[in-house]
Design a protein around this motif. Structure first.
Motif, PDB file in Angstrom:
ATOM      1  N   THR A  17       0.805  -1.218   0.000  1.00 50.80           N
ATOM      2  CA  THR A  17       0.000   0.000   0.000  1.00 50.80           C
ATOM      3  C   THR A  17       0.841   1.273   0.000  1.00 50.80           C
ATOM      4  O   THR A  17       0.415   2.296  -0.536  1.00 50.80           O
ATOM      5  N   SER A  18       2.048   1.234   0.580  1.00 45.21           N
ATOM      6  CA  SER A  18       2.891   2.434   0.516  1.00 45.21           C
ATOM      7  C   SER A  18       3.342   2.703  -0.910  1.00 45.21           C
ATOM      8  O   SER A  18       3.529   3.866  -1.300  1.00 45.21           O
ATOM      9  N   VAL A  19       3.516   1.648  -1.705  1.00 39.99           N
ATOM     10  CA  VAL A  19       3.898   1.800  -3.112  1.00 39.99           C
ATOM     11  C   VAL A  19       2.818   2.570  -3.863  1.00 39.99           C
ATOM     12  O   VAL A  19       3.096   3.535  -4.597  1.00 39.99           O
ATOM     13  N   TRP A  20       1.570   2.148  -3.668  1.00 36.83           N
ATOM     14  CA  TRP A  20       0.451   2.804  -4.347  1.00 36.83           C
ATOM     15  C   TRP A  20       0.164   4.179  -3.762  1.00 36.83           C
ATOM     16  O   TRP A  20      -0.250   5.097  -4.473  1.00 36.83           O
ATOM     17  N   ALA A  21       0.392   4.351  -2.455  1.00 38.57           N
ATOM     18  CA  ALA A  21       0.165   5.656  -1.829  1.00 38.57           C
ATOM     19  C   ALA A  21       1.109   6.706  -2.406  1.00 38.57           C
ATOM     20  O   ALA A  21       0.690   7.832  -2.722  1.00 38.57           O
ATOM     21  N   ASN A  22       2.376   6.357  -2.548  1.00 37.13           N
ATOM     22  CA  ASN A  22       3.333   7.314  -3.120  1.00 37.13           C
ATOM     23  C   ASN A  22       2.987   7.635  -4.569  1.00 37.13           C
ATOM     24  O   ASN A  22       3.096   8.788  -5.001  1.00 37.13           O
ATOM     25  N   ASP A  23       2.550   6.634  -5.318  1.00 37.08           N
ATOM     26  CA  ASP A  23       2.145   6.875  -6.706  1.00 37.08           C
ATOM     27  C   ASP A  23       0.964   7.844  -6.769  1.00 37.08           C
ATOM     28  O   ASP A  23       0.957   8.784  -7.571  1.00 37.08           O
ATOM     29  N   LEU A  24      -0.019   7.628  -5.899  1.00 36.95           N
ATOM     30  CA  LEU A  24      -1.214   8.475  -5.904  1.00 36.95           C
ATOM     31  C   LEU A  24      -0.854   9.916  -5.524  1.00 36.95           C
ATOM     32  O   LEU A  24      -1.318  10.876  -6.156  1.00 36.95           O
ATOM     33  N   LEU A  25      -0.020  10.063  -4.504  1.00 35.17           N
ATOM     34  CA  LEU A  25       0.375  11.402  -4.081  1.00 35.17           C
ATOM     35  C   LEU A  25       1.200  12.106  -5.152  1.00 35.17           C
ATOM     36  O   LEU A  25       1.071  13.312  -5.361  1.00 35.17           O
ATOM     37  N   ASP A  26       2.049  11.343  -5.849  1.00 38.30           N
ATOM     38  CA  ASP A  26       2.818  11.932  -6.953  1.00 38.30           C
ATOM     39  C   ASP A  26       1.894  12.480  -8.037  1.00 38.30           C
ATOM     40  O   ASP A  26       2.149  13.541  -8.616  1.00 38.30           O
ATOM     41  N   ARG A  27       0.817  11.749  -8.330  1.00 44.43           N
ATOM     42  CA  ARG A  27      -0.086  12.143  -9.413  1.00 44.43           C
ATOM     43  C   ARG A  27      -0.990  13.318  -9.025  1.00 44.43           C
ATOM     44  O   ARG A  27      -1.256  14.196  -9.845  1.00 44.43           O
ATOM     45  N   VAL A  28      -1.457  13.308  -7.790  1.00 41.09           N
ATOM     46  CA  VAL A  28      -2.412  14.340  -7.367  1.00 41.09           C
ATOM     47  C   VAL A  28      -1.688  15.580  -6.829  1.00 41.09           C
ATOM     48  O   VAL A  28      -2.169  16.702  -6.989  1.00 41.09           O
ATOM     49  N   GLY A  29      -0.549  15.352  -6.179  1.00 34.08           N
ATOM     50  CA  GLY A  29       0.288  16.458  -5.719  1.00 34.08           C
ATOM     51  C   GLY A  29      -0.380  17.426  -4.773  1.00 34.08           C
ATOM     52  O   GLY A  29      -0.491  18.618  -5.086  1.00 34.08           O
ATOM     53  N   PRO A  30      -0.829  16.967  -3.585  1.00 35.05           N
ATOM     54  CA  PRO A  30      -1.370  17.935  -2.621  1.00 35.05           C
ATOM     55  C   PRO A  30      -0.339  19.036  -2.340  1.00 35.05           C
ATOM     56  O   PRO A  30       0.836  18.751  -2.114  1.00 35.05           O
ATOM     57  N   ARG A  31      -0.804  20.278  -2.362  1.00 34.31           N
ATOM     58  CA  ARG A  31       0.102  21.399  -2.176  1.00 34.31           C
ATOM     59  C   ARG A  31       0.077  21.882  -0.728  1.00 34.31           C
ATOM     60  O   ARG A  31      -0.872  21.623   0.011  1.00 34.31           O
ATOM     61  N   HIS A  32       1.114  22.581  -0.366  1.00 31.49           N
ATOM     62  CA  HIS A  32       1.262  23.077   1.006  1.00 31.49           C
ATOM     63  C   HIS A  32       0.018  23.861   1.421  1.00 31.49           C
ATOM     64  O   HIS A  32      -0.407  24.789   0.741  1.00 31.49           O
ATOM     65  N   GLY A  33      -0.571  23.448   2.530  1.00 34.57           N
ATOM     66  CA  GLY A  33      -1.714  24.176   3.072  1.00 34.57           C
ATOM     67  C   GLY A  33      -3.070  23.716   2.585  1.00 34.57           C
ATOM     68  O   GLY A  33      -4.092  24.154   3.111  1.00 34.57           O
ATOM     69  N   GLU A  34      -3.120  22.837   1.564  1.00 37.47           N
ATOM     70  CA  GLU A  34      -4.424  22.360   1.081  1.00 37.47           C
ATOM     71  C   GLU A  34      -5.051  21.394   2.090  1.00 37.47           C
ATOM     72  O   GLU A  34      -4.356  20.650   2.777  1.00 37.47           O
TER      73      GLU A  34
END
Length: 272
Positions: free
Chosen positions: A26-43
């Motif tokens: 799940t950490s593999v897929w979590a990092n992939d998802l975060l890379d794609r969506v890219g939550p920005r500072h403060g969101e």
């Protein structure tokens, strides 16, 4: 963890999930998802069906300083999440009736959860409801089980040894539809812009035996062997592991480890 080191199944299922499945899968897929969506500072970020919380925790580790919320129905999984991080708001609740106001979040994430929801269209509509205008979501979901060789070999071995219904729980982790259909669900729920990527990641377990033992002792599939004594359970696990291994390309078992591609649909969607 070396290829010869067996996993120790001496904790609760949520603890075992966090100890073994999070690093391996799940950490593999979590990092992939975060890379794609890219939550920005403060969101503000909502992680739906958060489990033990790896997506939200990784977002925090990346330096995200906005509101982070994880929601799940499973009390025991949330207990592990709370023990792992105090910086995330952990909420017990349903993806089908999110306890948040409309337009509450900048980013909504759902990793490997959509396939389990009893009403997928409603869950997607709830994601749209809680998102602010102009904001975005990311979700991942396993594709057809035949596209993930170890899981497919495992369910075939289960059916052989425990009967045709025994693999239903494992098969339910995967969607049998295609990428276009998943994208259509998101559009129908109200997302304006939708992209569906077919993504494969290499997953490694210490061995096929460890993979099978985990499935049959630390997931709901443990119920399949609960009526058997310890010695018979172990014999069955060994037999299923040997049978599953025989169905795989030998290259996936090189060096005694189990390494295989796992395929998911990864959806990124946004509102205008």
């Amino acid at each position: 963890m070396s290829g010869h080191e067996h996993w120790q199944m001496d904790a609760s299922a949520p603890e075992l999930y966090e100890r073994y499945l999070v690093p391996a899968i799940t950490s593999v897929w979590a990092n992939d998802l975060l890379d794609r969506v890219g939550p920005r500072h403060g969101e503000s970020v909502l992680d739906i069906a958060c489990g033990t919380g790896i997506v939200a925790r990784l977002a925090a580790q990346r330096g995200h300083a906005g509101r982070l919320v994880g929601i799940d129905l499973n009390t025991a999984m949330l207990a592990v999440a709370r023990a792992k991080s105090a910086t995330v708001e952990w909420v017990e609740g349903s993806a089908l009736d999110l306890p948040f106001n409309a337009n509450s979040f900048d980013v909504v994430l759902c990793q490997l959860g959509l396939q389990f929801f009893p009403d997928r269209p409603l869950a997607l509509k709830e994601m749209v409801r809680v998102l602010k205008p102009g904001c975005r979501a990311g979700l991942s979901v396993y594709s057809a089980i035949e596209r993930t060789p170890a899981a497919h070999a495992f369910v075939q071995a289960l059916d052989k040894y425990l009967g045709a219904e025994s693999s239903r729980t494992k098969r339910s982790e995967h969607l049998s539809c295609d990428a276009h259909e998943v994208g259509a669900w998101a559009k129908q729920a109200g997302f304006d812009v939708v992209d569906v990527a077919i993504v494969a990641k290499q997953i490694t377990f210490p061995s096929m035996l460890d993979y099978v033992r985990f499935q049959l002792t630390a997931t709901p599939m443990a119920a399949l062997l609960k009526e058997r004594d310890a010695a018979e359970r172990e014999r069955m696990i060994l037999s299923i592991a040997d049978d599953a291994a025989s169905r795989l390309d030998p290259s996936m078992l090189a060096g005694g480890k189990l390494t295989f591609p796992q395929e998911s649909f990864v959806v990124t969607a946004s509102l205008r």
